[in-house]
Design a protein around this motif. Structure first.
Motif, PDB file in Angstrom:
ATOM      1  N   PHE A 162     -63.487  23.112 -36.091  1.00 13.88           N
ATOM      2  CA  PHE A 162     -63.030  22.635 -35.400  1.00 13.88           C
ATOM      3  C   PHE A 162     -63.561  21.526 -34.374  1.00 13.88           C
ATOM      4  CE2 PHE A 162     -58.865  21.069 -33.439  1.00 13.88           C
ATOM      5  CZ  PHE A 162     -59.200  21.397 -32.317  1.00 13.88           C
ATOM      6  N   LEU A 163     -64.440  22.622 -33.781  1.00 17.65           N
ATOM      7  CA  LEU A 163     -64.857  21.494 -32.806  1.00 17.65           C
ATOM      8  C   LEU A 163     -66.023  20.886 -33.707  1.00 17.65           C
ATOM      9  CD1 LEU A 163     -65.435  21.807 -30.139  1.00 17.65           C
ATOM     10  CD2 LEU A 163     -66.384  24.137 -30.202  1.00 17.65           C
ATOM     11  N   ALA A 164     -66.792  20.855 -34.570  1.00 21.72           N
ATOM     12  CA  ALA A 164     -67.637  20.069 -34.765  1.00 21.72           C
ATOM     13  C   ALA A 164     -67.071  18.268 -35.257  1.00 21.72           C
ATOM     14  CB  ALA A 164     -68.305  20.712 -36.110  1.00 21.72           C
ATOM     15  N   LYS A 165     -65.526  18.974 -35.432  1.00 15.68           N
ATOM     16  CA  LYS A 165     -65.302  17.672 -36.667  1.00 15.68           C
ATOM     17  C   LYS A 165     -65.144  17.013 -35.246  1.00 15.68           C
ATOM     18  CE  LYS A 165     -60.909  15.900 -37.948  1.00 15.68           C
ATOM     19  NZ  LYS A 165     -59.394  16.189 -37.864  1.00 15.68           N
ATOM     20  N   TRP A 166     -64.437  17.924 -34.156  1.00 12.75           N
ATOM     21  CA  TRP A 166     -63.695  16.583 -33.289  1.00 12.75           C
ATOM     22  C   TRP A 166     -64.953  16.269 -32.347  1.00 12.75           C
ATOM     23  CZ3 TRP A 166     -59.739  13.708 -33.620  1.00 12.75           C
ATOM     24  CH2 TRP A 166     -58.490  14.702 -34.055  1.00 12.75           C
ATOM     25  N   VAL A 167     -66.338  16.947 -32.074  1.00 10.56           N
ATOM     26  CA  VAL A 167     -67.154  15.865 -31.308  1.00 10.56           C
ATOM     27  C   VAL A 167     -67.845  15.060 -32.101  1.00 10.56           C
ATOM     28  CG1 VAL A 167     -69.551  16.998 -30.712  1.00 10.56           C
ATOM     29  CG2 VAL A 167     -67.516  18.409 -30.545  1.00 10.56           C
ATOM     30  N   TYR A 168     -67.662  15.398 -33.319  1.00 17.63           N
ATOM     31  CA  TYR A 168     -68.478  13.835 -34.272  1.00 17.63           C
ATOM     32  C   TYR A 168     -67.242  12.776 -33.901  1.00 17.63           C
ATOM     33  CZ  TYR A 168     -70.271  12.071 -38.507  1.00 17.63           C
ATOM     34  OH  TYR A 168     -70.867  10.931 -39.354  1.00 17.63           O
ATOM     35  N   THR A 169     -66.436  12.938 -33.961  1.00 18.04           N
ATOM     36  CA  THR A 169     -65.019  11.855 -33.909  1.00 18.04           C
ATOM     37  C   THR A 169     -65.362  11.297 -32.251  1.00 18.04           C
ATOM     38  OG1 THR A 169     -64.011  12.683 -35.235  1.00 18.04           O
ATOM     39  CG2 THR A 169     -62.480  11.404 -34.161  1.00 18.04           C
ATOM     40  N   CYS A 170     -65.239  12.608 -31.371  1.00 23.17           N
ATOM     41  CA  CYS A 170     -65.188  11.971 -30.323  1.00 23.17           C
ATOM     42  C   CYS A 170     -66.216  11.653 -29.272  1.00 23.17           C
ATOM     43  CB  CYS A 170     -63.620  13.124 -29.711  1.00 23.17           C
ATOM     44  SG  CYS A 170     -62.596  13.050 -30.097  1.00 23.17           S
ATOM     45  N   LYS A 171     -67.227  12.250 -29.760  1.00 22.51           N
ATOM     46  CA  LYS A 171     -68.682  12.030 -29.147  1.00 22.51           C
ATOM     47  C   LYS A 171     -68.754  11.978 -27.896  1.00 22.51           C
ATOM     48  CE  LYS A 171     -69.154   8.921 -32.429  1.00 22.51           C
ATOM     49  NZ  LYS A 171     -69.133   9.267 -33.637  1.00 22.51           N
ATOM     50  N   PRO A 172     -68.559  13.067 -27.282  1.00 18.26           N
ATOM     51  CA  PRO A 172     -68.569  13.911 -25.964  1.00 18.26           C
ATOM     52  C   PRO A 172     -69.718  13.950 -25.281  1.00 18.26           C
ATOM     53  CG  PRO A 172     -68.530  15.546 -27.279  1.00 18.26           C
ATOM     54  CD  PRO A 172     -68.010  14.425 -28.089  1.00 18.26           C
ATOM     55  N   GLY A 208     -65.168   7.975 -30.440  1.00 20.33           N
ATOM     56  CA  GLY A 208     -66.016   7.425 -29.632  1.00 20.33           C
ATOM     57  C   GLY A 208     -65.700   7.805 -28.407  1.00 20.33           C
ATOM     58  N   CYS A 209     -64.091   8.514 -28.050  1.00 18.21           N
ATOM     59  CA  CYS A 209     -62.558   8.252 -26.869  1.00 18.21           C
ATOM     60  C   CYS A 209     -63.590   8.992 -25.985  1.00 18.21           C
ATOM     61  CB  CYS A 209     -61.401   8.593 -27.115  1.00 18.21           C
ATOM     62  SG  CYS A 209     -61.256  10.256 -27.983  1.00 18.21           S
ATOM     63  N   MET A 210     -64.462   9.735 -25.900  1.00 26.21           N
ATOM     64  CA  MET A 210     -65.197  10.557 -25.335  1.00 26.21           C
ATOM     65  C   MET A 210     -66.004  11.000 -24.451  1.00 26.21           C
ATOM     66  SD  MET A 210     -63.186  14.475 -25.494  1.00 26.21           S
ATOM     67  CE  MET A 210     -61.558  14.950 -25.987  1.00 26.21           C
ATOM     68  N   ALA A 211     -66.690   9.211 -24.840  1.00 30.53           N
ATOM     69  CA  ALA A 211     -67.994   8.850 -24.188  1.00 30.53           C
ATOM     70  C   ALA A 211     -67.809   8.965 -23.349  1.00 30.53           C
ATOM     71  CB  ALA A 211     -68.532   7.451 -24.644  1.00 30.53           C
ATOM     72  N   GLY A 212     -68.484   9.463 -22.970  1.00 33.84           N
ATOM     73  CA  GLY A 212     -69.569   9.855 -21.531  1.00 33.84           C
ATOM     74  C   GLY A 212     -68.930  10.510 -20.429  1.00 33.84           C
ATOM     75  N   ARG A 213     -68.005  11.321 -21.232  1.00 28.96           N
ATOM     76  CA  ARG A 213     -67.372  12.245 -20.296  1.00 28.96           C
ATOM     77  C   ARG A 213     -67.481  14.003 -21.654  1.00 28.96           C
ATOM     78  NH1 ARG A 213     -63.910   9.807 -17.434  1.00 28.96           N
ATOM     79  NH2 ARG A 213     -63.142   8.304 -17.636  1.00 28.96           N
ATOM     80  N   THR A 214     -66.960  15.145 -20.887  1.00 29.03           N
ATOM     81  CA  THR A 214     -67.245  16.343 -20.690  1.00 29.03           C
ATOM     82  C   THR A 214     -65.569  16.143 -21.771  1.00 29.03           C
ATOM     83  OG1 THR A 214     -68.860  16.789 -19.092  1.00 29.03           O
ATOM     84  CG2 THR A 214     -67.381  18.470 -20.526  1.00 29.03           C
ATOM     85  N   MET A 270     -57.825  11.441 -22.909  1.00 32.96           N
ATOM     86  CA  MET A 270     -56.965  10.053 -21.577  1.00 32.96           C
ATOM     87  C   MET A 270     -57.313   8.307 -21.993  1.00 32.96           C
ATOM     88  SD  MET A 270     -58.992  11.964 -17.885  1.00 32.96           S
ATOM     89  CE  MET A 270     -60.025  11.324 -18.617  1.00 32.96           C
ATOM     90  N   GLY A 271     -58.274   8.644 -23.508  1.00 39.07           N
ATOM     91  CA  GLY A 271     -58.422   7.682 -23.979  1.00 39.07           C
ATOM     92  C   GLY A 271     -59.227   6.303 -23.457  1.00 39.07           C
ATOM     93  N   CYS A 272     -60.398   7.652 -22.351  1.00 39.72           N
ATOM     94  CA  CYS A 272     -60.838   6.199 -21.793  1.00 39.72           C
ATOM     95  C   CYS A 272     -62.396   6.550 -21.295  1.00 39.72           C
ATOM     96  CB  CYS A 272     -60.300   6.511 -19.953  1.00 39.72           C
ATOM     97  SG  CYS A 272     -58.992   6.141 -19.164  1.00 39.72           S
ATOM     98  N   PRO A 273     -63.329   5.886 -22.466  1.00 38.73           N
ATOM     99  CA  PRO A 273     -64.862   6.233 -22.663  1.00 38.73           C
ATOM    100  C   PRO A 273     -65.061   5.763 -21.660  1.00 38.73           C
ATOM    101  CG  PRO A 273     -63.263   5.500 -24.388  1.00 38.73           C
ATOM    102  CD  PRO A 273     -62.352   5.422 -23.858  1.00 38.73           C
ATOM    103  N   ARG A 274     -66.245   5.837 -21.206  1.00 39.04           N
ATOM    104  CA  ARG A 274     -67.263   5.416 -20.404  1.00 39.04           C
ATOM    105  C   ARG A 274     -68.453   4.713 -21.118  1.00 39.04           C
ATOM    106  NH1 ARG A 274     -67.167  11.280 -16.743  1.00 39.04           N
ATOM    107  NH2 ARG A 274     -65.882  10.081 -15.370  1.00 39.04           N
TER     108      ARG A 274
END
Ligand SMILES: C=CCn1c(=O)c2[nH]c(Cc3ccc(NC(C)=O)cc3)nc2n(CCCC)c1=O
Length: 627
Positions: A33-43, A136-142, A200-204
């Protein structure tokens, strides 16, 4: 050799630092579950939460530094949070349920009528929207990984969820509202869990100017549910009902689908215990009300007649299941209260006030110069001249135009801090339920209380719940709005099938609870309330419990159900109660009401309405006509 996708991603995860926790210790299903969403959201990093006090301290400190939280120095460990004014409430128009078959989610609405019992999208359509939004929605975020239990950890009625989120405000609130603990991982083992993904939908670097240090993406808010795979995705809003996914999304919408499949009920109900101090006998009731009816106030009332002790198990959601002795038992799946602040004060709900004097978070309330919280209704509880900062961060004083706190501002506090929390509020088996009570805000025509003639009559009563509310859209003041079973915004599947599920709960070897309807809000021709309400409502609950105990002498039949016999409710100490007006059943009012309810069900539920409900409606209409 062929590697699982998540093995590949895990290898790639190498570049995603895991700042806390051990990824490889997680159950395999969680890793995937985690791997899939890390792959998508790119935190930028992964933070596996453990729900510890130390963790809360660390995150709180960071949020204060960043200006998201302000310490309310008048109390112990209490914080104020102001959101972006564009992100202040649940967004029903952006809330979707996705299934392959439309009619699994919504009823057969009449041609040309806008359905109000849930919004459907095809699974594929919502998936595409989700992939687009979350890419990529979590770019730059944890990315925070939150293991949580709805209900006591390990309890037979409890369910486990894992929430991924890029909001540490959400983490702080989730650990108050649900049970967050590293113990969850071993309790979960290789079992399934509800998958919750929030951003939150605010990638950096941020594209949209951040207001109040509250990143959000109001134009792209989407709260999606995939009930078939027990998954919830929420994008663009940090606000409670949209982001604390354990609450409305999980404990009501998804849980109602699980309950349908497993044979129990997930309802929008408070749970409270009433002890008759003479006999020491305690009984529990569950009650469902639309908003603005004072559900949290009722859950924690201070009785005004001697001989009763009231204790609260839960103020918002109940999971109900018949045990092997045929007794209906309820748990409160939540761990805290997320209540509407305005209108809460030492008169309307002293037990709530005493629940959030420490370890609590206040969202969009006002702040006093001495570091306290303030909202409408607290005027008599603070120094009239104290300087106040309103929810928008502007200077404000009592008497000035506008509201100090946002009407939907909230307190978030641990249920354990409530002075009258029930000692068994975390009993894994739940508490035995004697009565189910529906209610609405009905200024005219509806008596203080009535009891349904049967389970199926009671289900019809629940399906016809209406309540006066400031109609969100129009500015034409108040309207009587339908809110069937008080579940309208929280339906997880086709409402007609949900009614059928309620009807199917009745089985011969079960002690079916009685179903009642209450209305605290009837007014006389001058608009004056006919009933004092608040703590005096215990008098009505006392009548309810005497009926549950089988007292036949205190009820009389009426076309809509049993009414209290005149004088059978303890009115000691109350001034003049206009009983006849409070209990009158104006024939034409009720004929109109029944016809309007039938029309509503024809329009909104259509062919999915169980025949039994039509039978109950028609029988009641006939009784009204013949009276
Ligand atoms: C257990 C309490 C349930 N309850 C009620 O029973 C209730 N009843 C009323 C209407 C009312 C308001 C004021 C008075 N009396 C005086 C003295 O003002 C009496 C009734 N308001 C009520 N409210 C508050 C509005 C809903 C958020 C309410 O919560």
């Amino acid at each position: 050799e062929f590697m699982e996708i998540h093995e590949i991603v895990i290898q790639k995860l190498g570049h995603v630092p895991i700042v806390k926790g051990d990824f490889h210790m997680l159950p395999k299903k969680v890793q995937k579950f985690l791997a899939k969403w890390v792959y998508t959201c790119k935190p930028r990093a992964l933070y596996i939460c453990d729900g510890s006090h130390a963790e809360a301290e660390e995150v709180t400190h960071k949020l204060i530094e960043r200006g998201v939280l302000t310490k309310l120095k008048k109390y112990e460990n209490c914080y104020l949070c102001r959101t972006d004014p564009a992100d202040v409430a649940r967004v029903e128009s952006k809330t979707w349920i996705a299934t392959d078959d439309k009619y699994e989610t919504v009823p057969h609405v009449r041609q040309g009528v806008r359905g109000i019992l849930g919004q459907w999208k095809h699974t594929k359509e919502l998936e595409e929207e989700v992939n687009g939004d979350f890419d990529g929605c979590m770019a730059g975020r944890t990315m925070y990984v939150i293991p949580f239990s709805m209900g006591p950890i390990g309890g037979p009625l409890s369910k486990i969820g894992v929430q991924l989120t890029d909001s540490n405000y959400v983490l702080l609130c989730m650990r108050i509202m649900t049970r967050v603990s590293a113990d969850i991982w071993e309790v979960l083992g290789d079992n399934d869990f509800v998958r919750c993904v929030h951003s939150m939908g605010c990638p950096r670097p941020v594209q949209r100017k951040v207001v109040n240090h509250w990143p959000c993406n109001p134009d792209k808010i989407m709260i999606g549910h995939f009930p078939a795979r027990r998954e919830i995705v929420s994008f663009g809003s940090g606000y409670g009902g949209n982001s604390l996914l354990g609450k409305k999304c999980f404990a009501l919408r998804i849980a109602s689908v699980i309950a349908r499949d497993e044979g129990w009920l997930a309802e929008h109900m408070l749970i409270m215990g009433l002890t008759n101090e003479k006999t020491g006998e305690e009984k529990f009731v569950c009650a469902a009300f639309p908003s603005a009816c004072g559900k949290t106030n009722l859950a924690m009332i201070q009785p005004t007649i001697p001989g009763y002790k009231v204790r609260v198990v839960g103020d918002d959601i109940a999971w109900l299941r018949f045990d092997d002795k045929g007794v209906l038992r309820a748990i409160n799946p939540e761990n805290g209260f997320f209540g509407v602040a305005p209108g809460t004060n030492m008169k309307t709900n002293p037990n709530a006030m005493l629940s959030f004097q420490k370890n609590s978070i206040f969202t969009n309330v006002a702040e006093t110069a001495d570091g306290g919280f303030f909202w409408e209704g607290m005027e008599d509880e603070i120094d009239k001249n104290i300087a106040i900062t309103n929810w928008l961060g502007q200077p404000w004083k009592i008497g000035m135009p506008g509201s100090a706190a946002h009407p939907n501002s909230r307190f978030t506090c641990p249920a354990s801090q409530c002075p009258i929390i029930h000692p068994k509020w975390e009993d894994p088996e739940g508490v035995p339920v004697s009565a189910l009570i529906f209610g609405g805000r009905r200024p005219t025509g509806v008596p203080l209380v009535f009891e349904s003639y049967s389970w199926q009559h009671g289900v019809m009563v629940g399906a016809c719940v209406k309540s006066e509310s400031t109609a969100a859209a129009e500015h034409t003041g108040k309207k009587i709005m339908h809110d069937p079973m008080a579940m309208r915004p929280f339906m997880g599947y086709n409402f007609g099938k949900y009614l059928q599920h309620w009807l199917d709960m009745e089985k011969p070897d079960r002690k079916m609870p009685k179903i009642f309807h209450v209305n605290w809000f009837r007014v006389d021709e001058h608009g004056k309330f006919l009933w004092p309400g608040f703590g005096d409502n215990v008098r009505v609950l006392d009548w309810v419990l005497r009926r549950c105990a089988g007292d036949e002498s205190i009820a009389v039949k009426s076309p809509i159900g049993y009414l209290p016999k005149k004088g059978s409710i303890d009115l000691t100490g109350l001034g003049d109660i206009k009983w006849d007006e409070l209990f009158s059943l104006p024939k034409h009012y009720w004929l109109d009401d029944m016809r309007e309810s039938k029309r509503f069900l024809e329009d909104q539920v259509g062919t999915d309405v169980p025949q039994v409900i039509w039978d109950e409606l028609n029988a009641q209409e006939k009784r009204i006509e013949e009276q």
